[in-house]
Write a protein that holds these residues in place. Structure first.
Motif, PDB file in Angstrom:
ATOM      1  N   GLY A  27       0.787  -1.236   0.000  1.00  0.00           N
ATOM      2  CA  GLY A  27       0.000   0.000   0.000  1.00  0.00           C
ATOM      3  C   GLY A  27       0.812   1.276   0.000  1.00  0.00           C
ATOM      4  O   GLY A  27       0.253   2.362   0.043  1.00  0.00           O
ATOM      5  N   VAL A  28       2.133   1.157  -0.041  1.00  0.00           N
ATOM      6  CA  VAL A  28       2.967   2.362  -0.055  1.00  0.00           C
ATOM      7  C   VAL A  28       3.176   2.829  -1.493  1.00  0.00           C
ATOM      8  O   VAL A  28       3.385   2.020  -2.386  1.00  0.00           O
ATOM      9  N   SER A  29       3.105   4.155  -1.703  1.00  0.00           N
ATOM     10  CA  SER A  29       3.411   4.705  -3.029  1.00  0.00           C
ATOM     11  C   SER A  29       4.739   5.437  -2.947  1.00  0.00           C
ATOM     12  O   SER A  29       4.984   6.190  -2.010  1.00  0.00           O
ATOM     13  N   VAL A  30       5.568   5.204  -3.944  1.00  0.00           N
ATOM     14  CA  VAL A  30       6.896   5.795  -3.922  1.00  0.00           C
ATOM     15  C   VAL A  30       7.151   6.543  -5.223  1.00  0.00           C
ATOM     16  O   VAL A  30       6.781   6.082  -6.298  1.00  0.00           O
ATOM     17  N   ALA A  31       7.766   7.724  -5.080  1.00  0.00           N
ATOM     18  CA  ALA A  31       8.313   8.406  -6.255  1.00  0.00           C
ATOM     19  C   ALA A  31       9.811   8.534  -6.017  1.00  0.00           C
ATOM     20  O   ALA A  31      10.255   8.553  -4.870  1.00  0.00           O
ATOM     21  N   THR A  32      10.585   8.593  -7.085  1.00  0.00           N
ATOM     22  CA  THR A  32      12.027   8.735  -6.901  1.00  0.00           C
ATOM     23  C   THR A  32      12.497  10.040  -7.526  1.00  0.00           C
ATOM     24  O   THR A  32      11.920  10.542  -8.482  1.00  0.00           O
ATOM     25  N   LEU A  33      13.563  10.555  -6.953  1.00  0.00           N
ATOM     26  CA  LEU A  33      14.255  11.696  -7.553  1.00  0.00           C
ATOM     27  C   LEU A  33      15.729  11.334  -7.619  1.00  0.00           C
ATOM     28  O   LEU A  33      16.316  10.978  -6.593  1.00  0.00           O
ATOM     29  N   VAL A  71       5.338   4.993  -8.374  1.00  0.00           N
ATOM     30  CA  VAL A  71       4.421   5.708  -9.255  1.00  0.00           C
ATOM     31  C   VAL A  71       5.100   6.713 -10.169  1.00  0.00           C
ATOM     32  O   VAL A  71       4.560   7.080 -11.198  1.00  0.00           O
ATOM     33  N   PHE A  72       6.283   7.192  -9.808  1.00  0.00           N
ATOM     34  CA  PHE A  72       6.847   8.283 -10.594  1.00  0.00           C
ATOM     35  C   PHE A  72       8.357   8.316 -10.452  1.00  0.00           C
ATOM     36  O   PHE A  72       8.887   8.128  -9.359  1.00  0.00           O
ATOM     37  N   GLU A  73       9.043   8.495 -11.573  1.00  0.00           N
ATOM     38  CA  GLU A  73      10.497   8.659 -11.524  1.00  0.00           C
ATOM     39  C   GLU A  73      10.841  10.038 -12.046  1.00  0.00           C
ATOM     40  O   GLU A  73      10.482  10.385 -13.161  1.00  0.00           O
ATOM     41  N   GLU A  74      11.522  10.808 -11.238  1.00  0.00           N
ATOM     42  CA  GLU A  74      11.931  12.146 -11.665  1.00  0.00           C
ATOM     43  C   GLU A  74      13.454  12.180 -11.749  1.00  0.00           C
ATOM     44  O   GLU A  74      14.144  11.744 -10.820  1.00  0.00           O
ATOM     45  N   TYR A  75      13.954  12.665 -12.875  1.00  0.00           N
ATOM     46  CA  TYR A  75      15.397  12.818 -13.022  1.00  0.00           C
ATOM     47  C   TYR A  75      15.741  14.283 -13.237  1.00  0.00           C
ATOM     48  O   TYR A  75      15.095  14.956 -14.034  1.00  0.00           O
ATOM     49  N   ALA A  76      16.739  14.746 -12.526  1.00  0.00           N
ATOM     50  CA  ALA A  76      17.159  16.141 -12.682  1.00  0.00           C
ATOM     51  C   ALA A  76      18.627  16.169 -13.086  1.00  0.00           C
ATOM     52  O   ALA A  76      19.397  15.294 -12.678  1.00  0.00           O
ATOM     53  N   PRO A  77      18.999  17.136 -13.891  1.00  0.00           N
ATOM     54  CA  PRO A  77      20.422  17.236 -14.270  1.00  0.00           C
ATOM     55  C   PRO A  77      21.307  17.330 -13.023  1.00  0.00           C
ATOM     56  O   PRO A  77      20.890  17.878 -12.004  1.00  0.00           O
ATOM     57  N   ASN A 108      13.207  27.061 -14.358  1.00  0.00           N
ATOM     58  CA  ASN A 108      12.099  26.433 -13.649  1.00  0.00           C
ATOM     59  C   ASN A 108      11.000  25.963 -14.593  1.00  0.00           C
ATOM     60  O   ASN A 108      10.467  24.877 -14.442  1.00  0.00           O
ATOM     61  N   TYR A 109      10.663  26.801 -15.549  1.00  0.00           N
ATOM     62  CA  TYR A 109       9.607  26.413 -16.474  1.00  0.00           C
ATOM     63  C   TYR A 109      10.001  25.159 -17.260  1.00  0.00           C
ATOM     64  O   TYR A 109       9.228  24.226 -17.388  1.00  0.00           O
ATOM     65  N   THR A 110      11.219  25.174 -17.787  1.00  0.00           N
ATOM     66  CA  THR A 110      11.594  24.008 -18.593  1.00  0.00           C
ATOM     67  C   THR A 110      11.733  22.781 -17.717  1.00  0.00           C
ATOM     68  O   THR A 110      11.366  21.688 -18.124  1.00  0.00           O
ATOM     69  N   ALA A 111      12.258  22.959 -16.492  1.00  0.00           N
ATOM     70  CA  ALA A 111      12.397  21.782 -15.631  1.00  0.00           C
ATOM     71  C   ALA A 111      11.030  21.188 -15.329  1.00  0.00           C
ATOM     72  O   ALA A 111      10.886  19.990 -15.133  1.00  0.00           O
ATOM     73  N   PHE A 112      10.013  22.027 -15.297  1.00  0.00           N
ATOM     74  CA  PHE A 112       8.672  21.520 -15.021  1.00  0.00           C
ATOM     75  C   PHE A 112       8.056  20.895 -16.263  1.00  0.00           C
ATOM     76  O   PHE A 112       7.471  19.819 -16.213  1.00  0.00           O
ATOM     77  N   LEU A 113       8.230  21.572 -17.386  1.00  0.00           N
ATOM     78  CA  LEU A 113       7.548  21.123 -18.605  1.00  0.00           C
ATOM     79  C   LEU A 113       8.298  20.015 -19.311  1.00  0.00           C
ATOM     80  O   LEU A 113       7.710  19.074 -19.812  1.00  0.00           O
ATOM     81  N   ALA A 114       9.612  20.160 -19.397  1.00  0.00           N
ATOM     82  CA  ALA A 114      10.412  19.183 -20.136  1.00  0.00           C
ATOM     83  C   ALA A 114      11.781  19.080 -19.489  1.00  0.00           C
ATOM     84  O   ALA A 114      12.707  19.777 -19.892  1.00  0.00           O
ATOM     85  N   PRO A 115      11.893  18.222 -18.463  1.00  0.00           N
ATOM     86  CA  PRO A 115      13.138  18.180 -17.672  1.00  0.00           C
ATOM     87  C   PRO A 115      14.387  17.983 -18.530  1.00  0.00           C
ATOM     88  O   PRO A 115      15.438  18.511 -18.215  1.00  0.00           O
ATOM     89  N   LYS A 116      14.254  17.236 -19.607  1.00  0.00           N
ATOM     90  CA  LYS A 116      15.439  16.974 -20.433  1.00  0.00           C
ATOM     91  C   LYS A 116      15.994  18.271 -21.018  1.00  0.00           C
ATOM     92  O   LYS A 116      17.191  18.420 -21.220  1.00  0.00           O
ATOM     93  N   VAL A 117      15.091  19.175 -21.320  1.00  0.00           N
ATOM     94  CA  VAL A 117      15.504  20.414 -21.969  1.00  0.00           C
ATOM     95  C   VAL A 117      16.160  21.360 -20.972  1.00  0.00           C
ATOM     96  O   VAL A 117      16.958  22.216 -21.334  1.00  0.00           O
ATOM     97  N   ALA A 118      15.824  21.175 -19.691  1.00  0.00           N
ATOM     98  CA  ALA A 118      16.322  22.094 -18.674  1.00  0.00           C
ATOM     99  C   ALA A 118      17.844  22.193 -18.728  1.00  0.00           C
ATOM    100  O   ALA A 118      18.431  23.243 -18.491  1.00  0.00           O
ATOM    101  N   LEU A 119      18.434  21.073 -19.070  1.00  0.00           N
ATOM    102  CA  LEU A 119      19.878  20.988 -19.132  1.00  0.00           C
ATOM    103  C   LEU A 119      20.499  22.065 -20.012  1.00  0.00           C
ATOM    104  O   LEU A 119      21.529  22.633 -19.693  1.00  0.00           O
ATOM    105  N   ILE A 120      19.848  22.320 -21.128  1.00  0.00           N
ATOM    106  CA  ILE A 120      20.472  23.249 -22.067  1.00  0.00           C
ATOM    107  C   ILE A 120      19.727  24.570 -22.163  1.00  0.00           C
ATOM    108  O   ILE A 120      20.051  25.412 -22.976  1.00  0.00           O
TER     109      ILE A 120
END
Ligand SMILES: Nc1ncnc2c1ncn2[C@@H]1O[C@H](COP(=O)(O)OP(=O)(O)OP(=O)(O)O)[C@@H](O)[C@H]1O
Ligand SMILES: Nc1ncnc2c1ncn2[C@@H]1O[C@H](COP(=O)(O)OP(=O)(O)OP(=O)(O)O)[C@@H](O)[C@H]1O
Ligand SMILES: [Mg+2]
Ligand SMILES: [Mg+2]
Lengths: 371, 342, 260, 353, 241
Positions: free
Chosen positions: A139-145, A171-177, B306-318
């Protein structure tokens, strides 16, 4: 004849803090395992230090120098995974052992592995799986960053795989540069994904190096949506940031107050005595490597590489983290991990990870990836 | 002299040309509007916009010193990042001493503590700026390449000295009690600390604009860069002026360091050099030497990221790099060039 | 003499900086083998007119024609290739190179050897000889090995002329070639220009404020005033015009011809 | 004959000639003069960096273009060779096509960057390249399926170039005559050849034109040189040379990753080597690269000795502790610009006058 | 004879390895115009720059109003009331005309009366008051450079070839302006190739060659003595150009 060991690691550069711990740990490990004599079967142990400067090419060169010019019997190190990967073929070329500690990339004991490579440090799958086991419940929901590069994506993949059996739902995978400074958008996306889920909700963060997403996401008050932040353990300096996160759960590799065994007791006491600080992540890791070396040479009865390999495959040895075992297939040391929950004590500088449950070797199914 | 006198013929400038000249001021609102259209959800948009603007302000604070030093004095100071880091370390040390004040819930005490930390940081970085200018920068005025090298050397030395003084571990400090968490409006969250950053950034912007527009300092520095001999021949001690301006730039970096450090909460010796590329981009987008341009550039970078990271994270990079390229294609000298680039 | 097609022509040529019309719809043509002096007060647009012809500035409207073809859209080096060359009013040289290298580079450009990647530059003897020849013509040969930035101002002016002579284009535009030159050097340069003019293939445009120079050299004078072409004709008659006397020479209109 | 080989560009200083000869002899006989792995590694690095630094000087010292994207081209060359070797196996064919592909790709990139952005002012070009280079580095780390990401690529090279290949059973002059030695001489001769090619380029009419463009682009246009094309060609040539240096590195290291090819740190090292040696003279690249790499390699050892010697002096000994070698490298940056404002070569040549 | 405002005695100047001024002796009487003549490369510009402190004299003394200023820094020298119009005009091209003028008025705001006097002399200064100085024409830059030097009252003005590039009408205004300044007690040291202009306002004259003064005396004498002109400059100078 002396037993020569090279410690090849990134003494300088951004990971200087890790390097110091690792070396202290190694020396204390050798000392502990030889009862302070620094001798094995009457042979004196000599440790040569080499600096990789965190550069793979230099790492290669100094390792080759150690094997070729200094004629060491085996080598330990390095800190950075990139450097470690570059060093692996050198071990194969010189047909001498390299005990990897504390680099974590899976591929060191995975696709890039060769039979001269052993590793006492955990690999990133072990980290991810431990966390999955710690968080995963029905029953746990997990998202990752995670960071948007190989390390982050592999981590999430391993985490996801391990989560599958637990009944929890990713439920969700978020990737950030990697160089992201502002996590508002990422947090917003995660909140949007999690806010309508039922049950307990975790945001699991895998983040190496700078950036510190956790405190920034925390500042956006995820409680509003019932989202809890979770992440793995870290070195003490980094866990100061955990003070803002009482109750946070996750799984860690080491915290000096958790393991209860004679080796750890000695380490904590001696470390406090000598340096006036408790031992940290990489002190424990370095010590494990030191103990492994002594045990291995004792068991093999020589420093001949082939003898050592035979002796060490499947070898069990006692470390500050309790029993470890070099798995024969990929020479990865299997080891326990610790499910923790953060407690805040105003007297202590960092958030204290209190043990919830020890994750034993058997609790975690670490895949073999070198074939 | 009637028909023979010298009076150039003046024609009316076409409207479209005039419009394009005024466009830069409109860029930030236009971008925000575009963001609203693309995102749709007003709560998310508000959260992102305020966060982006505040991020822009913090970048502006760090870049302001650089735009003075790089834009007006034509000194490429890669060591600026070191001043940011040192500012943060000094600020944190002071805040650690003032833990009693930062942990109290009183907004006033909190602000006061931060203020003292900022002043201390600016003092230290300003003084370091003095040493830096005298020892490192002075021999290389006018020579970009050497500036890059010596200031890079200075950067390395400064980072290593941070290790020597503060040790190799990263430093952590929590934001003062009153600046933790967010103000919540419906589903939108606005972090309190970011509001502080907006306030300080705006104040700094107005102060700098005032000084540069109403005193000769800006003029003298620009003139001195172009032809130092002539400025001296007009009776000004240009070296001393350069020194003061450089120290100011360094002190502003120190201010930026404290603000950025409090945002990050965890600081390392490398924090400054990590953000330098971004800061350089902002200065370039703005046009060398322009405080207004730098300000607009910083806000745009913050918002767009912020906008690009929200809308299209891949684009945020550039997104930032793309923004710079687009601006440079449109205006090869940046938004508001004050100084002709070499 | 049969009327040939003019070698260079500007039609309705204009440029506007912001609102300021610096060259105001100038139509004018220049014949082969002539020397035209362009005079006008400071800021009349003489240099700007040159810039429009040689391409340093792009015209707001109008066109430039060379040998019956329009070159309005061509870049500076393309126009140079077609035979337009100029010297600059404010000295504009290669400051860190030697005097000889400055001229050699021009000779090399003329010989189109710039993209020669794999021969040794010093082995092109003919270019060096050409450079030395031009340098002796302008009496700079003794300074040939000096670095340009250390040259006294007057010598830099001479080098400026030398570069244009080395380039030897069809159309030569001189922008106050003798300004800042000491009195003993001026005749040398004038003689050179005279010689170029004698070569019937060349067309020379000369901006000059020294009236005696104009009188000795020019076949024709055109007057620019506030960007517009206000007079065009034989030297003597143009100099006598009131507008020239008043706005340019700064004399009361009552004393014509006194400027001798 | 010799001057022809040097394209007429003699060192023009007796001391400089002597130093260059010493460097040449040391590099040519490095395996025999300085046996041991570390010294051979150092010698190979010096060879490769001489090419890399010289190619940068072609751009900086001759064309006056400040670019921060040089490591990107270096990286493209290295990755080209590395990818070919890992994809199509350790054959000479892979080596050749990888190197070629790297060089061509570098040329295309340089052409695009040049045409696109060499029109803007110098300082903006510098910043554009800085941004492009950092974006490229991120791209490489993102495309980990191809490039191995941050971890880079390990691969095998043709067996004849590895230590496993033994030409002579016995050691000659205490040196193993094996594939490693062959690899070293491959690097050495390739570097020497590339260096001579560049020496010819900078002394050609083209090289002279570059200097003119650097000095006064406006005037260069006015005498008929198409400045953008010259700058772009210089960028392309320098990029190709850098890529070839990268290929040599890829062969020598048998590993290619962002940290060995793309990092900003290397870029700064290159800049420093150019400036220490002396801009606008390729001999500067030789001296700069040699000195800097020697310092980089042996500074720590020296400091180890220093810190032992001074262990009694508390604060000072922490400053000279080997961990602090970067501190002294930074000081070296500053001092070298102080003491060699026109580079070592400039110094030596001025001393002659 | 009036007092000597500026005197150089045995001044030597080295630029790098070159020995340019080789013992210059020069007296500039107060309140007059002293003209410095000489062929290209004679060292005229170097002399002015040495006085201004932009090159440092390696030997000899420069005395201004009873004070030795040889080793003073340029701003110090300027603040004693010496203005300088350099050979290359020294315009700040990034700044507007008004900003150029503002910087030249180093003792406070611009004196409006003096400014309108200047804009009458040099109309373009007024017309292009808000334009960037880099866009001015060659002659306009020259005017601006002189205008900067005279925007405030000065004791001594060093002017290096102010008439090059100027139209005859403006040369006239400039000559008038210098004459007017002379009336107001300003001393002028003028380097000039335009002998007509120089002789019309010069009181004393010095001729340089090879880094030395080879002749010094009264302007009127030189104008009249064509033989001396021939000897000093290699040709006679037509007084009416
Ligand atoms: N790039 C520019 N931007 C704006 N105005 C300009 C520019 N170039 C020239 N001008 C203006 O155009 C006018 C004509 O200038 P130009 O240089 O052609 O004069 P000129 O006739 O050559 O004068 P001079 O005899 O003084 O050299 C001047 O008023 C000048 O201010
Ligand atoms: N920066 C420098 N480096 C080396 N030599 C220089 C430098 N500047 C001037 N000289 C030399 O000094 C001598 C005198 O130059 P100066 O400029 O004073 O002459 P000038 O009399 O002003 O000539 P002109 O009438 O051409 O302006 C010349 O021989 C010149 O080559
Ligand atoms: Mg003109
Ligand atoms: Mg002069």
């Amino acid at each position: 004849e002396d037993i020569k060991i090279a410690h090849v690691y990134g003494k300088t550069g951004p990971f200087e803090a890790y390097a110091k711990q690792s070396h202290t740990g190694l020396m204390m490990g050798l000392e502990f395992a030889t009862d302070g004599t620094m001798e094995i079967d009457g042979r004196k142990i000599v440790v040569i230090e080499k600096d990789t400067q965190l550069k793979p090419d230099i790492g290669k060169a100094v390792l080759a120098e150690a094997y070729g010019d200094d004629e060491v019997d085996l080598a330990v190190g390095p800190v950075s995974s990139g450097v470690a990967l570059a060093m692996l073929p050198v071990a194969e070329e010189y047909e001498k052992l390299l005990i990897v500690e504390p680099a974590v990339a899976d591929s060191i004991t995975g696709e890039n592995w060769n039979r001269y490579v052993f590793r006492t440090s955990r690999n990133s799958s072990q980290d991810a799986i431990a966390n999955a086991v710690a968080l995963g419940q029905e029953g746990v929901s997990v998202a990752t960053l995670a960071q948007d590069y190989a390390f982050g994506r592999d981590g999430v993949a391993a985490f996801k795989e391990a989560l599958e059996g637990t009944g929890a739902n990713l439920v969700f995978e978020e990737y950030a540069p990697t160089d992201t400074k502002d996590f508002t958008a990422n947090a917003q996306r995660v909140f949007d994904a999690l806010k309508d889920e039922p049950g307990r909700k975790f945001l699991f963060v895998i983040w190496a190096g700078g950036g510190n997403p956790i405190s920034k996401i925390k500042a956006m008050e995820p409680e509003r949506f019932g989202v809890e932040i979770a992440t793995g353990g870290n070195i003490l300096a980094a866990m100061k940031a955990y003070k803002e996160l009482p109750g946070m759960e996750g799984a860690t590799y080491y915290y000096y107050e958790i393991p209860k065994n004679p080796v750890n007791d000695w380490l904590v006491a001696e470390h406090q005595k000598r340096f006036d600080t408790p031992p940290d992540f990489f002190t424990a890791g370095g010590m494990s490597a030191g103990i492994a070396i002594v045990e291995g040479i004792r068991k093999a009865g020589s420093t001949d590489t082939e003898d050592l390999i035979t002796a060490m495959e499947g070898m069990e040895f006692d470390t500050p983290k309790g029993k470890m075992m070099f798995r024969a297939e990929d020479h990865q040391a299997l080891q326990p991990m610790y499910h923790f929950k953060i407690k805040v004590d105003p007297e202590v500088e960092w958030g204290i990870p209190e043990l919830v449950r020890e994750l034993k070797i058997e609790d975690m199914d670490i895949p073999v990836r070198n074939q | 002299m009637s028909d023979t006198s010298i009076k150039p013929r003046i024609e009316k400038v076409p409207l479209s040309e005039q419009f394009f000249q005024k466009l830069p001021v409109m860029l930030v609102p236009l971008l925000a509007l575009a963001g609203l259209l693309a995102i749709g959800n007003p709560a998310s948009w508000l959260t992102l916009t305020v966060a982006g603007l505040a991020m822009g302000m913090m970048i502006f604070i760090m870049a302001s010193g650089l735009t003075v030093v790089f834009g007006l004095m034509d000194v490429i100071n890669f060591g600026h990042g070191a001043f940011v880091a040192i500012g943060a370390f000094v600020g944190f040390t002071v805040l650690a001493w003032l833990a009693g004040w930062t942990e109290s819930p009183s907004v006033l005490l909190n602000l006061f503590a931060v203020l003292i930390a900022i002043l201390a940081a600016m003092l230290v970085t300003g003084l370091l700026g003095y040493a830096f200018e005298r020892v490192i920068v002075m021999p290389v005025y006018g020579e970009h390449l050497k500036q890059i090298l010596v200031t890079m050397g200075g950067l390395i030395v400064a980072q290593q000295m941070i290790y020597v003084v503060w040790g190799p571990d990263e430093l952590h400090i929590s934001r003062p009690e009153a600046f933790q968490g967010s103000l919540i409006f419906g589903e939108a969250a606005i972090e309190k600390y970011r509001l502080v950053a907006v306030g300080i950034g705006l104040a700094l912007f107005l102060a700098m604009r005032h000084i540069l527009q109403n005193t000769k300092v800006g003029l003298l520095v620009r003139a001195g860069v172009e032809n130092g001999e002539m400025v001296e021949a007009l009776g000004y001690r240009i070296r001393r002026l350069f020194l003061v301006v450089f120290m100011t730039g360094s002190a502003l970096a120190g201010l930026g360091g404290v603000m950025w450090g409090l945002y990050q909460e965890t600081i390392t010796a490398h924090m400054g050099s990590e953000i330098m590329v971004l800061v350089f981009i902002v200065v370039i987008i703005g046009g060398l030497g322009s405080v207004e341009g730098c300000f607009i550039g910083a806000l745009m970078v913050g918002l767009l990221a912020n906008y690009t990271a929200f809308l299209a994270p891949k684009v945020a990079l550039i997104s930032t790099i793309a923004l710079m390229v687009v601006i440079l294609m449109w205006r090869p000298q940046g938004l508001y060039p004050v100084v002709k680039a070499k | 003499m049969t009327k040939e097609r003019p070698i260079l022509e500007t039609r309705d040529l204009a440029i506007r900086f912001g609102g300021h019309v610096a060259v105001d719809h100038v139509s004018c043509s220049f014949d082969r083998g002539t020397l035209t002096a362009i005079v006008g007060p400071n800021g009349a647009g003489k240099t700007t007119y040159f810039n429009l012809i040689s391409g340093q500035l792009a015209a707001t409207s109008g066109s430039v024609w060379l040998n019956g073809e329009t070159i309005t859209r061509l870049s500076v080096p393309e126009r140079t290739d077609r035979g337009i060359g100029r010297a600059f009013q404010l000295t504009n040289l290669f400051p860190t190179l030697s005097v000889r290298e400055n001229v050699r580079l021009v000779a090399q450009a003329k010989a189109r050897k710039g993209f020669d990647l794999f021969s040794i530059a010093e082995s092109h003897i003919e270019l060096l000889e050409r450079a030395d020849h031009v340098l002796s013509e302008v009496r700079l040969i003794d300074q040939a090995d000096q670095i340009v930035s250390a040259l006294p101002h007057g010598d830099q002016r001479k080098l400026e002329v030398a570069l244009l002579i080395a380039l030897g284009p069809q159309v030569l535009m001189f922008d106050e070639p003798t300004a800042g030159m000491s009195v003993d050097e001026v005749p040398v340069i004038l003689e050179l220009i005279q010689k170029l003019k004698a070569d019937m293939d060349r067309t020379i445009l000369l901006v000059e404020h020294k009236m005696d120079v104009i009188r000795t050299l020019a076949d024709r004078i055109i007057v620019l005033h506030n960007g517009a072409l206000v007079a065009d004709g034989e030297p003597a008659e143009v100099i006598a015009l009131p507008i020239v006397q008043e706005a340019y020479l700064g004399k009361a209109p009552a004393e014509p011809g006194e400027a001798a | 004959m010799l001057t022809k080989l040097l394209s007429g560009d003699t060192p023009r200083s007796r001391l400089l000639t002597v130093i260059l000869l010493v460097v040449l002899v040391c590099l040519a006989f490095a395996p025999f003069l300085f046996p041991g792995t570390k010294s051979l590694e150092t010698a190979a690095r010096i060879c490769i960096f001489i090419v890399l630094v010289a190619s940068y000087d072609l751009l900086l010292g001759y064309a006056g273009i400040v670019s921060f994207a040089h490591t990107m081209f270096f990286g493209i060359g290295a990755y080209g060779t590395a990818l070919a070797l890992s994809a199509t196996g350790p054959s000479y064919f892979s080596l050749a096509w990888g190197t070629l592909a790297g060089a061509v790709l570098a040329a295309v990139f340089a052409l695009a960057i040049g045409l696109f952005s060499l029109r803007v002012k110098a300082i903006f070009f510098a910043m554009v390249t800085l941004a492009v280079a950092s974006a490229f580095a991120v791209l490489v780390s993102q495309m980990s399926w191809l490039t191995g990401g941050e971890d880079g690529l390990n691969y095998k090279i043709p067996r004849e170039l590895t230590p496993a290949f033994k030409l002579v059973k016995e050691k000659v002059l205490d040196v193993r005559i094996n594939g490693k030695l062959l690899a070293y001489y491959l690097v050495f001769f390739a570097s020497a050849f590339l260096f001579l090619v560049m020496l010819r380029i900078v002394n050609s009419p083209f090289g002279r034109t570059l200097k003119a463009v650097r000095d006064n682009a406006f005037r260069a246009e006015a005498i008929g040189y198409r400045v953008v094309w010259y700058r772009t060609t210089a960028t392309v040539l320098s990029a190709v040379m850098a890529a070839l240096a990268g290929s040599l590195l890829a062969v020598w290291l048998r590993y290619t990753g962002p940290a060995t090819t793309l990092s900003m740190e290397i870029m700064i090292d290159i800049l420093l080597m150019v400036v220490i040696g002396g801009m606008g003279t390729l001999y500067g690249a030789v001296l700069g690269a040699t000195l800097f790499i020697l310092a980089q390699t042996y500074l720590q050892n020296l400091m180890g000795i220093a810190s032992e010697a001074t262990s009694a002096v508390p604060f000072f000994s922490t400053l000279v502790a080997p961990e602090r070698w970067l501190l002294w490298l930074g000081v070296l940056f500053i001092l070298s610009v102080y003491f060699f404002p026109s580079g070592i070569v400039g110094r030596l040549r001025a001393g002659r006058a | 004879m009036s007092d000597i405002l500026l005197s150089l005695s045995g001044v030597h100047t080295h630029i790098g390895p070159y020995h340019i001024l080789q013992g210059v002796d020069l007296l500039v009487p107060e309140g007059g115009v002293t003209v410095l003549l000489g062929r290209n490369g004679a060292g005229k510009t170097t002399t002015l720059r040495t006085i201004m402190g932009l090159w440092t004299a390696s030997r000899g003394d420069i005395r201004f109003e009873d004070q030795v200023i040889t080793k003073f820094a340029t701003p110090e020298i300027s603040r004693r009331g010496i203005a300088f119009v350099p050979e290359d005009m020294g315009i700040f091209t990034d700044l507007t005309v008004s900003e150029n003028m503002m910087l030249a008025a180093s003792n406070g705001p611009i004196d409006e009366k003096r400014l309108s006097w200047i804009t009458d002399l040099f109309p373009p200064i007024g017309t292009f008051w808000k334009s960037s100085a880099g866009t001015l024409s060659g002659g306009q830059k020259q005017m601006l450079s002189v205008a900067r030097a005279i925007i405030e009252p000065r004791r001594l003005i060093l002017i290096d070839e102010p008439t090059k590039g100027l139209a005859p009408a403006i040369i006239k205004s400039m000559t008038d302006a210098l004459k007017e300044l002379k009336e107001t007690d300003t001393t002028i040291l003028l380097v000039e190739q335009n002998f007509a202009m120089a002789s019309s306002i010069g009181d004393t004259v010095a001729v340089m060659d090879d880094g030395r003064i080879i002749h010094a005396g009264n302007m009127q004498e030189l104008v009249e003595d064509t033989a001396l002109q021939e000897k000093l400059m290699g040709l006679t100078l037509e007084v009416h150009q």
